[in-house]
Scaffold this active site. Structure first.
Site, short mmCIF file in Angstrom:
data_model
loop_
_atom_site.label_atom_id
_atom_site.label_comp_id
_atom_site.label_asym_id
_atom_site.label_seq_id
_atom_site.Cartn_x
_atom_site.Cartn_y
_atom_site.Cartn_z
N VAL A 1 36.58 36.77 39.01
CA VAL A 1 36.67 36.33 40.41
C VAL A 1 36.51 34.81 40.56
O VAL A 1 36.60 34.29 41.68
CB VAL A 1 35.65 37.05 41.34
CG1 VAL A 1 35.94 38.53 41.40
CG2 VAL A 1 34.21 36.77 40.92
N LYS A 2 36.28 34.11 39.45
CA LYS A 2 36.02 32.67 39.54
C LYS A 2 37.33 31.86 39.56
O LYS A 2 38.41 32.42 39.54
CB LYS A 2 35.12 32.25 38.38
CG LYS A 2 33.76 32.98 38.36
CD LYS A 2 32.95 32.64 39.58
CE LYS A 2 31.51 33.10 39.61
NZ LYS A 2 31.09 34.31 38.97
#
Ligand SMILES: Cc1ncc(COP(=O)(O)O)c(C=O)c1O
Length: 403
Positions: A201-202
């Protein structure tokens, strides 16, 4: 934008049609053909781990964040653990950190047998408040761990000043903030050590992965040893030097990031600027629309900061709404908007409550914010339609629950 006269029956949670047919997650990776080719190339090579892609990724990363050294790890959590070790944290020491974070930030202090001390956050950014840090310093304090919550850097100048006056080490948890800027300085070039995560998710991903950036050669060497069992040289260097001999000089772990992941990291890093630009565009659209909706408070950006927008956390204005966070959260999920909550303040997790006797009330700003926070979907692969769906869903629900 209309925020009035939405009937309760219109909400998906009450049987109405959802704003979208499929669930929009709160975060998601973007992986393209170049990424896949780079990984496949490594799979066909001699080095699956401790090979040339590790140094290539680390060097490119260090250059990107403006640090002299970058040391890769198998996760952001492993990177935090290594930074806590390199900072010399041990039994009897304290490290001051924020409650408004993922538990890993404080856990790394516990891994080292030291004690995390929670300082409350600023009401605007929800980042650790330098005044609260100063209040919590004791003769045992050895380090400060600010977090760039949601991708907005903490107020590092006063934090570095406090640390400098007392010879404390600052480990910035920038797992949300790759590509952010504090004034003109890049996140990664300011604190003694800065920790990043490459979870999917980064801003960029290696599957799992992490990095510590530092300008301190001594820290860099300790970090490299710590991630490799405490051994003073790695397999590739030994092979190229024709040596069999190695020395274990400290108690380390196997926290290495393999070449397979580093190859992905090298390719992903090339897309960082585009990913950041897209996240900033989405944030700007959200903020422009949501500030017009009564009951919804968009996140604050301080004037001297360029956030990296890992998260987009809104706060609910309870005085203007007839529903609480739990109801609004469920209503958004029913509309197929994959909202989340960041964070349950760390000291309120059962482990911390039971071990350290926290009862709530210790960090009132963070605890109050937690009751009102909802993270909207935020990832660089979102389409314009996705962004519109989120805005429509928030508007619809706020329009139903407005006082
Ligand atoms: C603030 C913060 N610190 C640390 C971590 C841990 O990173 P990782 O999942 O790579 O171990 C995360 C992960 O989401 C995080 O958000």
């Amino acid at each position: 934008m209309s925020t009035t006269s939405v009937s309760p029956q219109a909400l998906a949670i009450n049987g109405g049609s959802p704003v979208r047919e499929t669930l929009l997650p709160y975060g998601h990776q973007s992986v393209d053909e170049a990424d896949i080719r780079a990984v496949v190339e490594v799979l066909r090579s001699d080095w699956l781990t401790t090979g040339p892609k590790v140094a290539e990724f680390e060097e490119a990363f260090a250059a990107r964040v403006g640090a002299a050294h970058a040391v890769s790890f198998s996760s952001g959590t492993a990177a935090l653990h290594a930074a806590a070790f390199a900072a010399g944290l041990g039994a009897g020491d304290e490290a001051i950190t924020t409650p408004m974070t993922f538990a890993a930030t404080a856990n790394c202090v516990l891994y080292q047998g030291a004690m995390p001390v929670f300082a409350d956050v600023c009401p605007d950014t929800l980042n650790i408040d330098p005044e609260q840090i100063a209040k919590n310093i004791s003769s045992k304090t050895r380090a400060i761990l600010p977090v760039a919550y949601a991708g907005h850097p903490a107020d590092l100048d006063p934090i570095m000043k406090i640390a400098g006056e007392r010879e404390l080490i600052v480990i910035e948890d920038a797992c949300h903030a790759l590509g952010a800027k504090y004034g003109e300085r890049s996140t990664g070039s300011i604190a003694d050590m800065t920790v990043f995560s490459f979870h999917p998710v980064k801003h960029i991903t290696t599957g799992e992965g992490g990095m510590v950036a530092t300008n301190n050669a001594q820290f860099a060497e300790t970090l490299r040893r710590f991630r490799n069992h405490g051994i003073s040289s790695d397999a590739r260097h030994r092979q190229s030097a024709g040596q069999w001999h190695y020395e274990m000089v400290l108690l380390g772990f196997n926290y290495r990031l393999p070449d397979i992941a580093c190859a992905l990291g090298v390719e992903q890093l090339k897309k960082l600027d585009a990913n950041l630009a897209r996240r900033r565009e989405i944030a700007a659209r959200y903020t422009a629309a949501l500030r017009e909706i009564p009951g919804i408070i968009p996140p604050v950006t301080r004037p001297d900061v360029t956030p990296a927008w890992h998260l987009y956390p809104i706060r609910l204005d309870a005085a203007k709404l007839t529903a609480d966070r739990a109801q609004i959260f469920r209503a958004l999920r029913a509309e197929n908007i994959g909202v989340n909550v960041h964070y349950i303040p760390v000291h309120l997790h059962p482990y911390y409550q039971e071990r350290f006797n926290y009862r709530g009330g210790e960090c009132p700003v963070a605890e109050d914010a937690y009751q009102r926070l909802i993270s909207l979907p935020m990832f660089h692969g979102m389409t314009d339609q996705d962004v519109s769906d989120v805005i429509r869903a928030v508007s619809k629900i706020a329009g139903c629950y407005i006082r």
